[in-house]
Write a protein that holds these residues in place. Structure first.
Motif, PDB file in Angstrom:
ATOM      1  N   ALA A   1       0.824  -1.208   0.000  1.00  0.00           N
ATOM      2  CA  ALA A   1       0.000   0.000   0.000  1.00  0.00           C
ATOM      3  C   ALA A   1       0.860   1.260   0.000  1.00  0.00           C
ATOM      4  CB  ALA A   1      -0.924  -0.013   1.213  1.00  0.00           C
ATOM      5  N   GLN A   2       1.960   1.249   0.742  1.00  0.00           N
ATOM      6  CA  GLN A   2       2.847   2.403   0.767  1.00  0.00           C
ATOM      7  C   GLN A   2       3.514   2.614  -0.586  1.00  0.00           C
ATOM      8  OE1 GLN A   2       3.131   4.663   3.000  1.00  0.00           O
ATOM      9  NE2 GLN A   2       1.975   3.698   4.644  1.00  0.00           N
ATOM     10  N   ILE A   3       3.837   1.525  -1.287  1.00  0.00           N
ATOM     11  CA  ILE A   3       4.422   1.635  -2.629  1.00  0.00           C
ATOM     12  C   ILE A   3       3.436   2.290  -3.585  1.00  0.00           C
ATOM     13  CG2 ILE A   3       5.227   0.310  -4.613  1.00  0.00           C
ATOM     14  CD1 ILE A   3       6.419  -1.700  -2.650  1.00  0.00           C
ATOM     15  N   PHE A   4       2.187   1.829  -3.553  1.00  0.00           N
ATOM     16  CA  PHE A   4       1.171   2.417  -4.430  1.00  0.00           C
ATOM     17  C   PHE A   4       0.878   3.862  -4.038  1.00  0.00           C
ATOM     18  CE2 PHE A   4       0.602  -1.592  -6.306  1.00  0.00           C
ATOM     19  CZ  PHE A   4      -0.260  -1.469  -7.382  1.00  0.00           C
ATOM     20  N   ARG A   5       0.986   4.162  -2.762  1.00  0.00           N
ATOM     21  CA  ARG A   5       0.776   5.544  -2.339  1.00  0.00           C
ATOM     22  C   ARG A   5       1.863   6.447  -2.901  1.00  0.00           C
ATOM     23  NH1 ARG A   5       0.879   7.617   3.974  1.00  0.00           N
ATOM     24  NH2 ARG A   5       0.492   9.817   3.523  1.00  0.00           N
ATOM     25  N   TRP A   6       3.086   5.949  -2.937  1.00  0.00           N
ATOM     26  CA  TRP A   6       4.174   6.736  -3.513  1.00  0.00           C
ATOM     27  C   TRP A   6       4.013   6.861  -5.025  1.00  0.00           C
ATOM     28  CZ3 TRP A   6       8.207   4.751  -6.733  1.00  0.00           C
ATOM     29  CH2 TRP A   6       9.170   5.686  -7.067  1.00  0.00           C
ATOM     30  N   ILE A   7       3.603   5.787  -5.691  1.00  0.00           N
ATOM     31  CA  ILE A   7       3.427   5.812  -7.149  1.00  0.00           C
ATOM     32  C   ILE A   7       2.375   6.837  -7.554  1.00  0.00           C
ATOM     33  CG2 ILE A   7       2.602   4.452  -9.127  1.00  0.00           C
ATOM     34  CD1 ILE A   7       3.913   2.016  -7.876  1.00  0.00           C
ATOM     35  N   THR A   8       1.287   6.948  -6.769  1.00  0.00           N
ATOM     36  CA  THR A   8       0.188   7.846  -7.127  1.00  0.00           C
ATOM     37  C   THR A   8       0.262   9.184  -6.389  1.00  0.00           C
ATOM     38  OG1 THR A   8      -1.203   6.831  -5.400  1.00  0.00           O
ATOM     39  CG2 THR A   8      -1.330   5.894  -7.611  1.00  0.00           C
ATOM     40  N   ASP A   9       1.393   9.495  -5.792  1.00  0.00           N
ATOM     41  CA  ASP A   9       1.521  10.768  -5.078  1.00  0.00           C
ATOM     42  C   ASP A   9       1.312  11.932  -6.035  1.00  0.00           C
ATOM     43  OD1 ASP A   9       2.550  12.122  -2.467  1.00  0.00           O
ATOM     44  OD2 ASP A   9       3.675  13.081  -4.085  1.00  0.00           O
ATOM     45  N   SER A  10       0.599  12.959  -5.566  1.00  0.00           N
ATOM     46  CA  SER A  10       0.251  14.079  -6.452  1.00  0.00           C
ATOM     47  C   SER A  10       1.454  14.947  -6.804  1.00  0.00           C
ATOM     48  CB  SER A  10      -0.821  14.951  -5.781  1.00  0.00           C
ATOM     49  OG  SER A  10      -0.349  15.430  -4.527  1.00  0.00           O
ATOM     50  N   ASP A  11       2.463  14.992  -5.953  1.00  0.00           N
ATOM     51  CA  ASP A  11       3.618  15.850  -6.205  1.00  0.00           C
ATOM     52  C   ASP A  11       4.794  15.099  -6.830  1.00  0.00           C
ATOM     53  OD1 ASP A  11       2.336  18.102  -5.114  1.00  0.00           O
ATOM     54  OD2 ASP A  11       2.848  17.420  -3.083  1.00  0.00           O
ATOM     55  N   PHE A  12       5.102  13.912  -6.322  1.00  0.00           N
ATOM     56  CA  PHE A  12       6.297  13.200  -6.777  1.00  0.00           C
ATOM     57  C   PHE A  12       5.971  11.796  -7.316  1.00  0.00           C
ATOM     58  CE2 PHE A  12       7.344  15.901  -3.109  1.00  0.00           C
ATOM     59  CZ  PHE A  12       8.193  16.812  -3.717  1.00  0.00           C
TER      60      PHE A  12
END
Length: 326
Positions: free
Chosen positions: A151-162
């Motif tokens: 879940a943390q990986i997908f959160r980073w992939i879909t981050d709005s800024d980076f």
């Protein structure tokens, strides 16, 4: 002249013959052997009763009480309210909205997961052995990844800024995804959550169904091909009927896992899922620990368990059917 005794002897007066003493002990041995599996399973049952039974009983008891933060801090016994908590939950339109959302999410995820998993399993039977081994190892890594880490990986992939996803989509002509948030629109947010759940569930389905495909007789497939059957006809008339029990089992397990969704949407929303991203599991947790309505949260959890028991009963019934066929 000697007389040879037969295995069966008659009682004086011509009564009904009875078996020799050596044969009379066999039913007793069978009865003793029938109890052996239960003796072996007792430690497991005791462990499950200790780990799961006590919390479940406490949750059921709490659902009939009015436990609030005041009672929790003071240690006083909460007042008994009977079925009031269940009445409040079952008459709440928000609860039924969450139930409908959870059911719809489960259906979509299970259908997509099983379909893709079956497709990958069929592909694995057609590639070279080395490629198949590489696919299994790669999927095992995905399967072994903890849900929170995924879940943390997908959160980073879909981050709005980076986020990497926005960066890649910006290369498409006429597309601008700079600072795009995927959770402003509920459909896009649920698309991310569904992708994460499907991605994590495919390895189990593909590997299991691939193992099941090894049981499909090659002679039947070759005979059907010689008779002019198309690949689709072979799949529909030979492969799927043989895989039906296994597909039923993995589908039921997927329903149980996806219906209890908690970690993925909880982690993707940083522990504060918006109302449109609530499922039964997160809704129960939010009511109990977010709003200190512990009894309401317990009532929601009991209802969720009852819904899950229906699916589990179907799963156990299918397991017994397969055991009878074997």
């Amino acid at each position: 002249m000697s007389v040879v005794e037969s295995p069966t002897t008659r009682r004086p007066g011509g009564s009904t013959p009875h078996r020799a003493p050596g044969r009379a002990a066999r039913p007793r041995r069978r009865r003793q052997g029938a109890s052996t599996p239960w003796l072996l399973v007792i430690p497991t049952l005791l462990l499950l009763a200790g780990l799961l039974g006590y919390p479940l009983i406490r949750m059921i008891v709490l659902s009939f009480q009015n436990m609030r933060l005041r009672e929790l801090l003071s240690g006083r016994t909460p007042a008994w309210v009977g079925l009031d908590n269940y009445t409040k939950v079952l008459t709440d339109s928000v609860f039924w909205t969450v139930v409908g959302r959870t059911v719809l999410f489960t259906i979509v995820c299970v259908l997509i997961s099983v379909f893709i998993g079956l497709g990958i399993a069929l592909l694995m039977r057609r590639v070279a052995r080395g490629v198949r081994l590489f696919m299994i190892v790669a999927m095992m890594f995905v399967w072994a990844l903890p849900q929170l880490v995924a879940a943390q990986i997908f959160r980073w992939i879909t981050d709005s800024d980076f986020g990497v996803l926005n960066y890649v989509l910006n290369f498409l002509p006429g597309v601008n995804f700079d600072n795009h948030s995927w959770f402003v629109n509920p459909w896009q947010g649920w698309g991310v959550i569904t992708t994460l759940v499907v991605w994590a569930g495919i390895p189990f389905l593909a590997i299991t169904l691939n193992a099941g495909l090894t049981q499909v007789p090659k002679e039947l497939v070759e005979a059907a091909t010689v008779d002019g059957a198309t690949p689709w006809q072979v799949l529909r008339n030979i492969t799927l009927p043989i895989l039906k029990p296994l597909i039923t089992i993995v589908t039921t397990l997927s329903v149980i896992w996806d219906f209890g969704l908690f970690t993925q949407n909880w982690a993707l929303r940083d522990g504060h899922p918006e109302p449109q991203f609530q499922t039964l599991a997160t809704y129960s947790y939010t009511q109990a620990f977010g709003q200190s309505r512990y009894s309401i949260g317990s009532a929601i959890s009991v209802i969720t368990v009852l819904l899950m028991l229906g699916v589990m009963a179907f799963y156990i019934r299918q397991m017994f059917k397969i055991g009878e066929v074997d």
